[in-house]
Write a protein that holds these residues in place. Structure first.
Motif, PDB file in Angstrom:
ATOM      1  N   ARG A  85       0.835  -1.196   0.000  1.00 55.22           N
ATOM      2  CA  ARG A  85       0.000   0.000   0.000  1.00 55.22           C
ATOM      3  C   ARG A  85       0.877   1.255   0.000  1.00 55.22           C
ATOM      4  NH1 ARG A  85      -5.480  -0.980   1.017  1.00 55.22           N
ATOM      5  NH2 ARG A  85      -5.605   1.220   0.418  1.00 55.22           N
ATOM      6  N   PHE A  86       1.103   1.778  -1.193  1.00 55.04           N
ATOM      7  CA  PHE A  86       1.844   3.034  -1.295  1.00 55.04           C
ATOM      8  C   PHE A  86       1.052   4.187  -0.686  1.00 55.04           C
ATOM      9  CE2 PHE A  86       3.450   0.653  -5.072  1.00 55.04           C
ATOM     10  CZ  PHE A  86       4.748   0.487  -4.611  1.00 55.04           C
ATOM     11  N   ASP A  87      -0.278   4.084  -0.698  1.00 48.97           N
ATOM     12  CA  ASP A  87      -1.107   5.168  -0.177  1.00 48.97           C
ATOM     13  C   ASP A  87      -1.059   5.263   1.342  1.00 48.97           C
ATOM     14  OD1 ASP A  87      -2.471   2.808   0.200  1.00 48.97           O
ATOM     15  OD2 ASP A  87      -4.420   3.571  -0.479  1.00 48.97           O
ATOM     16  N   ARG A  88      -0.402   4.321   1.985  1.00 53.75           N
ATOM     17  CA  ARG A  88      -0.247   4.392   3.438  1.00 53.75           C
ATOM     18  C   ARG A  88       1.133   4.878   3.865  1.00 53.75           C
ATOM     19  NH1 ARG A  88      -3.312  -1.340   4.922  1.00 53.75           N
ATOM     20  NH2 ARG A  88      -5.407  -0.661   4.234  1.00 53.75           N
ATOM     21  N   VAL A  89       1.971   5.164   2.892  1.00 55.60           N
ATOM     22  CA  VAL A  89       3.277   5.740   3.188  1.00 55.60           C
ATOM     23  C   VAL A  89       3.091   7.220   3.485  1.00 55.60           C
ATOM     24  CG1 VAL A  89       5.561   6.276   2.255  1.00 55.60           C
ATOM     25  CG2 VAL A  89       4.481   4.082   1.738  1.00 55.60           C
ATOM     26  N   ARG A  90       3.697   7.714   4.554  1.00 57.77           N
ATOM     27  CA  ARG A  90       3.580   9.114   4.904  1.00 57.77           C
ATOM     28  C   ARG A  90       4.451   9.936   3.962  1.00 57.77           C
ATOM     29  NH1 ARG A  90       4.158  10.031  11.254  1.00 57.77           N
ATOM     30  NH2 ARG A  90       3.503  12.117  10.526  1.00 57.77           N
ATOM     31  N   ALA A  91       3.822  10.523   2.963  1.00 55.44           N
ATOM     32  CA  ALA A  91       4.544  11.268   1.937  1.00 55.44           C
ATOM     33  C   ALA A  91       3.608  12.281   1.311  1.00 55.44           C
ATOM     34  CB  ALA A  91       5.084  10.319   0.867  1.00 55.44           C
ATOM     35  N   ARG A  92       4.183  13.298   0.696  1.00 58.10           N
ATOM     36  CA  ARG A  92       3.384  14.318   0.023  1.00 58.10           C
ATOM     37  C   ARG A  92       2.629  13.723  -1.161  1.00 58.10           C
ATOM     38  NH1 ARG A  92       2.863  19.734  -0.264  1.00 58.10           N
ATOM     39  NH2 ARG A  92       2.602  20.723  -2.307  1.00 58.10           N
ATOM     40  N   HIS A  93       3.248  12.778  -1.830  1.00 57.11           N
ATOM     41  CA  HIS A  93       2.623  12.101  -2.967  1.00 57.11           C
ATOM     42  C   HIS A  93       2.663  10.591  -2.686  1.00 57.11           C
ATOM     43  CE1 HIS A  93       2.579  15.821  -5.291  1.00 57.11           C
ATOM     44  NE2 HIS A  93       3.810  16.027  -4.883  1.00 57.11           N
ATOM     45  N   PRO A  94       1.666  10.057  -2.012  1.00 52.68           N
ATOM     46  CA  PRO A  94       1.701   8.648  -1.603  1.00 52.68           C
ATOM     47  C   PRO A  94       1.233   7.695  -2.699  1.00 52.68           C
ATOM     48  CG  PRO A  94      -0.242   9.703  -0.713  1.00 52.68           C
ATOM     49  CD  PRO A  94       0.510  10.771  -1.441  1.00 52.68           C
ATOM     50  N   TYR A  95       1.944   7.701  -3.813  1.00 53.61           N
ATOM     51  CA  TYR A  95       1.611   6.851  -4.944  1.00 53.61           C
ATOM     52  C   TYR A  95       2.786   6.900  -5.910  1.00 53.61           C
ATOM     53  CZ  TYR A  95       0.517  11.531  -6.655  1.00 53.61           C
ATOM     54  OH  TYR A  95       0.591  12.862  -6.958  1.00 53.61           O
ATOM     55  N   VAL A  96       2.724   6.055  -6.922  1.00 49.30           N
ATOM     56  CA  VAL A  96       3.671   6.103  -8.032  1.00 49.30           C
ATOM     57  C   VAL A  96       2.929   6.654  -9.241  1.00 49.30           C
ATOM     58  CG1 VAL A  96       5.180   4.775  -9.557  1.00 49.30           C
ATOM     59  CG2 VAL A  96       4.971   4.134  -7.140  1.00 49.30           C
ATOM     60  N   ALA A  97       3.479   7.677  -9.881  1.00 49.25           N
ATOM     61  CA  ALA A  97       2.879   8.233 -11.098  1.00 49.25           C
ATOM     62  C   ALA A  97       3.443   7.471 -12.287  1.00 49.25           C
ATOM     63  CB  ALA A  97       3.194   9.720 -11.214  1.00 49.25           C
ATOM     64  N   ALA A  98       2.586   6.700 -12.958  1.00 49.40           N
ATOM     65  CA  ALA A  98       3.030   5.845 -14.059  1.00 49.40           C
ATOM     66  C   ALA A  98       2.608   6.443 -15.395  1.00 49.40           C
ATOM     67  CB  ALA A  98       2.451   4.434 -13.914  1.00 49.40           C
ATOM     68  N   LEU A  99       3.589   6.695 -16.246  1.00 49.75           N
ATOM     69  CA  LEU A  99       3.343   7.169 -17.613  1.00 49.75           C
ATOM     70  C   LEU A  99       4.570   6.844 -18.446  1.00 49.75           C
ATOM     71  CD1 LEU A  99       3.632  11.084 -17.787  1.00 49.75           C
ATOM     72  CD2 LEU A  99       4.581   9.706 -15.942  1.00 49.75           C
ATOM     73  N   PRO A 100       4.405   6.682 -19.760  1.00 47.49           N
ATOM     74  CA  PRO A 100       5.552   6.355 -20.602  1.00 47.49           C
ATOM     75  C   PRO A 100       6.650   7.417 -20.480  1.00 47.49           C
ATOM     76  CG  PRO A 100       3.517   6.042 -21.816  1.00 47.49           C
ATOM     77  CD  PRO A 100       3.152   6.724 -20.531  1.00 47.49           C
ATOM     78  N   GLN A 101       7.899   6.974 -20.587  1.00 44.89           N
ATOM     79  CA  GLN A 101       9.008   7.900 -20.437  1.00 44.89           C
ATOM     80  C   GLN A 101       8.956   9.007 -21.484  1.00 44.89           C
ATOM     81  OE1 GLN A 101      12.892   6.281 -19.416  1.00 44.89           O
ATOM     82  NE2 GLN A 101      13.822   7.624 -20.935  1.00 44.89           N
ATOM     83  N   SER A 102       8.457   8.701 -22.667  1.00 43.76           N
ATOM     84  CA  SER A 102       8.361   9.728 -23.699  1.00 43.76           C
ATOM     85  C   SER A 102       7.438  10.862 -23.270  1.00 43.76           C
ATOM     86  CB  SER A 102       7.861   9.119 -25.017  1.00 43.76           C
ATOM     87  OG  SER A 102       6.611   8.470 -24.827  1.00 43.76           O
ATOM     88  N   ASP A 103       6.375  10.535 -22.528  1.00 44.63           N
ATOM     89  CA  ASP A 103       5.474  11.576 -22.038  1.00 44.63           C
ATOM     90  C   ASP A 103       6.130  12.378 -20.912  1.00 44.63           C
ATOM     91  OD1 ASP A 103       3.558  10.786 -23.847  1.00 44.63           O
ATOM     92  OD2 ASP A 103       2.476   9.525 -22.423  1.00 44.63           O
ATOM     93  N   THR A 104       6.867  11.688 -20.058  1.00 46.82           N
ATOM     94  CA  THR A 104       7.623  12.400 -19.021  1.00 46.82           C
ATOM     95  C   THR A 104       8.569  13.410 -19.648  1.00 46.82           C
ATOM     96  OG1 THR A 104       7.515  10.522 -17.491  1.00 46.82           O
ATOM     97  CG2 THR A 104       9.289  12.104 -17.143  1.00 46.82           C
ATOM     98  N   MET A 105       9.272  12.989 -20.698  1.00 43.62           N
ATOM     99  CA  MET A 105      10.216  13.878 -21.365  1.00 43.62           C
ATOM    100  C   MET A 105       9.509  15.056 -22.033  1.00 43.62           C
ATOM    101  SD  MET A 105      12.813  10.997 -22.885  1.00 43.62           S
ATOM    102  CE  MET A 105      13.728  12.177 -23.878  1.00 43.62           C
ATOM    103  N   ARG A 106       8.338  14.814 -22.573  1.00 50.33           N
ATOM    104  CA  ARG A 106       7.600  15.902 -23.217  1.00 50.33           C
ATOM    105  C   ARG A 106       7.204  16.969 -22.197  1.00 50.33           C
ATOM    106  NH1 ARG A 106       2.451  15.970 -23.413  1.00 50.33           N
ATOM    107  NH2 ARG A 106       2.249  13.692 -23.329  1.00 50.33           N
ATOM    108  N   VAL A 107       6.719  16.540 -21.024  1.00 50.35           N
ATOM    109  CA  VAL A 107       6.341  17.491 -19.974  1.00 50.35           C
ATOM    110  C   VAL A 107       7.557  18.291 -19.522  1.00 50.35           C
ATOM    111  CG1 VAL A 107       5.496  17.685 -17.601  1.00 50.35           C
ATOM    112  CG2 VAL A 107       4.361  16.134 -19.197  1.00 50.35           C
ATOM    113  N   LEU A 108       8.687  17.605 -19.319  1.00 49.20           N
ATOM    114  CA  LEU A 108       9.892  18.286 -18.854  1.00 49.20           C
ATOM    115  C   LEU A 108      10.466  19.201 -19.928  1.00 49.20           C
ATOM    116  CD1 LEU A 108      11.602  15.321 -16.972  1.00 49.20           C
ATOM    117  CD2 LEU A 108      10.510  17.325 -15.946  1.00 49.20           C
ATOM    118  N   ALA A 109      10.416  18.762 -21.191  1.00 47.01           N
ATOM    119  CA  ALA A 109      10.986  19.559 -22.275  1.00 47.01           C
ATOM    120  C   ALA A 109      10.267  20.898 -22.418  1.00 47.01           C
ATOM    121  CB  ALA A 109      10.924  18.786 -23.588  1.00 47.01           C
ATOM    122  N   ALA A 110       8.982  20.939 -22.101  1.00 46.99           N
ATOM    123  CA  ALA A 110       8.232  22.191 -22.203  1.00 46.99           C
ATOM    124  C   ALA A 110       8.703  23.216 -21.174  1.00 46.99           C
ATOM    125  CB  ALA A 110       6.737  21.920 -22.020  1.00 46.99           C
TER     126      ALA A 110
END
Length: 373
Positions: A85-110
Motif C-alpha cells: 500500500r503506497f497510499d499508506r506511506v507518509r509522503a506528500r505524494h503517496p503513490y507512483v505516477a506511471a506514464l511512458p518515459q516519452s510523455d515524461t520527457m515531453r512534460v519536462l521539455a516544455a
C-alpha cells in the motif's frame, strides 16, 4: 557562455535543466540524438522525485497524464502473497505516477531550455573557473565553455569523465522481455513471482499495461511469442503481444560523481537493474538535489553542500544497487522446493513488520533525498 552546460536530454538532463531555468540559471543543453527516441523502459515516478519536481512546475503536468498507482500486489501460484500500500506511506505524494518515459520527457521539455540536438560532446577540459566542452555536430567541430558541466548522458557518457575501468560494471546473466499491451487490471501494480520466473504488470494511461517477464540467460528469438506464452503460463492471463523487446541488466556505481567543475548524474554515474523501477528515479533525485547547489557555485564559487551531496547520492546508489540485485535474484526461475521456500519467506516478510520497510524501500522513501531520511 552558459553558467551550466547539461550534456544529455533524457529525463534526468531535462529535469535538471528545467529546475535550473526556474531558478534563473543560464543553462545550455546538448544531446547527441537527433530526436527524442521511441521505446523506453522507465514508467514510474516515485514520491520523492514528484515532490522535488514541484520547484520547476513539472509535477502537476506529470500527474495530469499519469496513472496513480497507490497499491501493488505480490502474487505466486495464483494466490496473493501480500498487498503493498503506497497510499499508506507518509509522503506528500503517496503513490507512483506511471506514464511512458516519452510523455515524461515531453512534460519536462516544455519547461526546459531548447535542446541543441545532434551535438556530441567529445571531450571535457578544465580551464580555470570553467570547463571547455569540445563537440561535433552538423556544423562540424565546435567548443562550448561553461562555468560547470553536468554529464547526464547515460552510461555512454562515462568516458568523458572516468578513466577506462574506473567504473566497474557487473553484467547479470538475466534477460527480460517487455511490451506495452491493452489489458484490464485497473490502477494496480502486480508482481507474479512464479516458478518459471517473474512477470511484472504495471498500469499505464489509456488502458494499457507494461508487461515484463524473466527470460533466462539465453537470447530470445521471438520476443512476442515468448512474452505471450510466459504471461499465460505464469499468470493465466491471455494477452496479444506486438513489438516486444528484450533487454539485459547490469550494475555499476562510480567511485565519485564530481571532478572539479564536472559533475555526473544518473546512469553516467550509476546503473541499477530497471526491475523495481529505481533507475530513473535515482537519476532524478541526483539532478534535483544538485540543482539548488549550482547557482551559488557558478556565481560566487560557493561549493558548500556539494561534498555532502556526492556522499549522499553515492550512498543512495549503492542502496538502490543492493535492492536491484535482490529484485533480480527473486525474479529468477526456481525449482519446486526453492520456490516454496521463497514464497513462504516473502509471505512472512511482507505480512509482518518487514512489509512496511519493503514498501518504503520500493517507494524510494529510503533514499537520502527523501524528506525525513
Amino acid at each position: 557562455m552558459p553558467e551550466v552546460l547539461v550534456v544529455g536530454a533524457g529525463p534526468v538532463g531535462l529535469a535538471l535543466s528545467a529546475d535550473l531555468r526556474a531558478r534563473g540559471v543560464d543553462v545550455g543543453v546538448v544531446e547527441r540524438r537527433g530526436d527524442t527516441g521511441g521505446g523506453t523502459r522507465a514508467i514510474g515516478i516515485h514520491s520523492p522525485a514528484l515532490s522535488l519536481l514541484e520547484a520547476c512546475g513539472a509535477t502537476d503536468g506529470l500527474r495530469a497524464e499519469a496513472v496513480r498507482i497507490d497499491r501493488g500486489e505480490a502474487r505466486a501460484d495464483g494466490r496473493m502473497l501480500a498487498e503493498i500500500r503506497f497510499d499508506r506511506v507518509r509522503a506528500r505524494h503517496p503513490y507512483v505516477a506511471a506514464l511512458p518515459q516519452s510523455d515524461t520527457m515531453r512534460v519536462l521539455a516544455a519547461l526546459a531550455p531548447p535542446v541543441r540536438r545532434g551535438v556530441t560532446v567529445t571531450a571535457l577540459q578544465h580551464d580555470g573557473d570553467g570547463v571547455h566542452a569540445r563537440t561535433s555536430g552538423p556544423d562540424g567541430p565546435a567548443e562550448i565553455r561553461a562555468g560547470v558541466v553536468v554529464v547526464a548522458s547515460g552510461w555512454a557518457g562515462r568516458d568523458l569523465v572516468y578513466r577506462p575501468g574506473a567504473v566497474r560494471t557487473h553484467h547479470y546473466p538475466d534477460r527480460y522481455v517487455m511490451a506495452d499491451v491493452m489489458a484490464s487490471g485497473g490502477p494496480v501494480a502486480r508482481v507474479h513471482l512464479e516458478r518459471g520466473g517473474v512477470v511484472e504488470s504495471f498500469p499505464l494511461p489509456g488502458g494499457r499495461r507494461r508487461l515484463v517477464a524473466w527470460a533466462g540467460s539465453d537470447e530470445v528469438t521471438d520476443a512476442d511469442a515468448f512474452l505471450r506464452d510466459a504471461v499465460a503460463l505464469r499468470t493465466g492471463v491471455e494477452v496479444d503481444i506486438a513489438d516486444a523487446s528484450t533487454f539485459g541488466v547490469r550494475r555499476a556505481v562510480a567511485p565519485a560523481l564530481r571532478r572539479g567543475r564536472i559533475v555526473v548524474v544518473g546512469d553516467a554515474g550509476h546503473e541499477v537493474s530497471p526491475i523495481g523501477g529505481q533507475g530513473m528515479n535515482l537519476g532524478l533525485l541526483d539532478a534535483l538535489t544538485l540543482a539548488p547547489l549550482l547557482a551559488p557555485w557558478v556565481r560566487r564559487g560557493d561549493d558548500a553542500g556539494l561534498a555532502r551531496w556526492e556522499r549522499d547520492r553515492l550512498a543512495s546508489a549503492r542502496h538502490a544497487a543492493r535492492l536491484a540485485f535482490l529484485n533480480t535474484v527473486l525474479g529468477r526461475a526456481a525449482g519446486p522446493a526453492p520456490h516454496a521456500v521463497r514464497t513462504g519467506a516473502l509471505r512472512a516478510l511482507l505480512r509482518g513488520p518487514g512489509g512496511a520497510v519493503f514498501t518504503r524501500a520500493y517507494a524510494m522513501r529510503l533514499d537520502r533525498a527523501a524528506p525525513g531520511t
